[in-house]
Write a protein that holds these residues in place. Structure first.
Motif, PDB file in Angstrom:
ATOM      1  N   HIS B  87       0.838  -1.205   0.000  1.00 24.88           N
ATOM      2  CA  HIS B  87       0.000   0.000   0.000  1.00 24.88           C
ATOM      3  C   HIS B  87       0.873   1.256   0.000  1.00 24.88           C
ATOM      4  O   HIS B  87       0.616   2.215  -0.741  1.00 24.88           O
ATOM      5  N   GLY B 141      -4.819  -1.223  -8.625  1.00 30.01           N
ATOM      6  CA  GLY B 141      -6.241  -1.360  -8.320  1.00 30.01           C
ATOM      7  C   GLY B 141      -6.673  -2.789  -8.108  1.00 30.01           C
ATOM      8  O   GLY B 141      -7.615  -3.067  -7.378  1.00 30.01           O
ATOM      9  N   ARG B 142      -5.957  -3.734  -8.711  1.00 31.61           N
ATOM     10  CA  ARG B 142      -6.334  -5.139  -8.602  1.00 31.61           C
ATOM     11  C   ARG B 142      -5.907  -5.752  -7.264  1.00 31.61           C
ATOM     12  O   ARG B 142      -6.388  -6.798  -6.872  1.00 31.61           O
ATOM     13  N   THR B 144      -5.951  -4.394  -4.071  1.00 30.61           N
ATOM     14  CA  THR B 144      -6.694  -3.982  -2.874  1.00 30.61           C
ATOM     15  C   THR B 144      -5.856  -4.124  -1.605  1.00 30.61           C
ATOM     16  O   THR B 144      -6.251  -4.770  -0.651  1.00 30.61           O
ATOM     17  N   THR B 147      -7.283  -3.121   1.982  1.00 29.74           N
ATOM     18  CA  THR B 147      -8.230  -4.074   2.586  1.00 29.74           C
ATOM     19  C   THR B 147      -7.475  -5.275   3.141  1.00 29.74           C
ATOM     20  O   THR B 147      -7.765  -5.763   4.229  1.00 29.74           O
ATOM     21  N   ASN B 148      -6.494  -5.752   2.380  1.00 29.12           N
ATOM     22  CA  ASN B 148      -5.673  -6.872   2.858  1.00 29.12           C
ATOM     23  C   ASN B 148      -4.910  -6.500   4.117  1.00 29.12           C
ATOM     24  O   ASN B 148      -4.786  -7.294   5.049  1.00 29.12           O
TER      25      ASN B 148
END
Lengths: 180, 204
Positions: B87, B141-142, B144, B147-148
């Protein structure tokens, strides 16, 4: 029943104190110091580059106004045409320095250092509150057991609150869980 | 507190640079990481003169936790750190590209008035930058990663608390025989690992 003996309770309390409480406290303290240092350093760089941007722009403005030979006679925008090396460096500075300042400003958005600092400091203070109900050797078995439970649960609650930022938004709705 | 990544030359860098993400991140967790270090536990037992049988019972619990819970914690912790790193890489790449686009845009404006022969080259670079940004947005974008990161970190921290909850025999581990305790631990660890919320407030 699986009731712990007094010696078991004392051993486990000391283990929890050493490996959960003290580890957590050391971690919070180290993180608070680290985050404070990082915050100060990045803030200083941001301020330095902003300040230099202003200084360089002011010097360039002065240079352009006081040295008409480097200003295009045909241009109404006072843009330097035949730049000397100092003029070129100043012009580069006017472009690069604000970009660097912006880059350091954006780092704050990525790392949330100020929020981390407040979060850790609050967790450390709450840990001390949990620590205040820790059991001591003079208590009888029943009191010792109750104090140990309150102390442990309080400490786990602090750890829970400190990490709750990671949780609530990604809990899946209960009915969805039940559906699988 | 968590599994540490190798520091290397980072230890010599300024503090803010040490917070920067890594381009190569280890994909396997540290198999030897422990929340309670057995060697230090023995030192503590010796230092505090703890009952050897009580310490032996703690060690038996640690053996059980190793299989039922700690391996799950290591995996979740590692995945959370990897997602967090990813991220930050993605976000910093966008910041870098944004700063570069500002620089190039300003240079185009200056070149228009002073050195117009550079304008085609600069314009080409601006176009290239826009393409790189589109490419980066598509591949990031693929994944995420945020969230992970949140999901795995939340599960890892719940597993850590469950580890100490079991060792300290907080409810629901305060009663029942060894078999029942093991069953409860196994079920709750699996539920946390799956992402379900388990009851944690034992004193209310």
């Amino acid at each position: 029943m699986n009731v712990l003996s007094r010696s078991d309770q004392e051993a486990r309390y000391l283990m929890f104190d050493a490996f959960a409480i003290n580890d957590t406290r050391s971690y919070y303290q180290a993180q608070i110091q680290h985050v404070y240092r990082v915050y100060s350093q990045v803030n200083r760089w941001r301020a330095v580059f902003s300040f230099l941007s202003g200084v360089v722009a002011a010097i360039l403005g002065l240079l352009v106004q006081s040295t008409p030979s480097i200003v295009c006679s045909s241009s109404s925008a006072n843009v330097p045409c035949a730049l000397t090396l100092p003029g070129a460096l100043l012009l580069s500075g006017v472009i690069v320095l604000p970009a660097l300042s912006l880059g350091f400003s954006l780092l704050f958005l990525v790392f949330d250092w100020d929020e981390q600092y407040l979060n850790m400091q609050s967790a450390l203070e709450n840990l001390e509150i949990a620590d205040a109900v820790s059991p001591f050797a003079e208590m009888d078995d029943l009191e010792y057991r109750a104090a140990m439970q309150a102390f442990t649960q309080g400490a786990l609650d602090v750890m829970h609150d400190e990490t709750v930022v990671f949780g609530n938004s990604v809990f899946s709705p209960e009915k969805v869980d039940k559906g699988y | 507190m968590t599994q540490k990544s190798p520091d290397g030359v980072r230890s010599f860098l300024p503090a803010w640079m040490r917070d920067m993400p890594r381009l190569r991140f280890p994909d396997q967790p540290d198999a030897f990481f422990q929340l309670v270090d057995r060697h230090q536990l023995q030192l503590l037992a010796k230092d505090k003169n703890l009952d050897p049988e009580a310490v032996a019972r703690i060690e038996r619990d640690l053996d059980l936790l190793e299989y039922e819970l700690l391996r799950l914690f290591r995996d979740r912790d590692m995945q959370a750190k990897a997602a967090h790193n990813r991220h930050r890489v993605n976000t910093l790449v966008f910041i870098l590209l944004g700063v570069m686009s500002i620089l190039l845009g300003t240079l185009v404006a200056v070149a228009l008035a002073t050195a117009s022969s550079f304008v085609p080259v600069l314009s080409f670079l601006v176009t290239l930058l826009a393409l790189i940004m589109t490419f980066t947005a598509t591949i990031s974008g693929r994944e995420t990663s945020i969230t992970n990161w949140y999901g795995n970190r939340r599960r890892a921290e719940m597993l850590r608390r469950e580890y100490f909850r079991f060792l300290m025999r907080l409810p629901p581990y305060h009663e029942g025989d060894d078999y029942q305790l093991k069953l409860t631990l196994s079920r709750r660890a699996a539920e946390v690992n799956r992402g379900l919320a388990v009851e944690e407030d034992s004193l209310s």
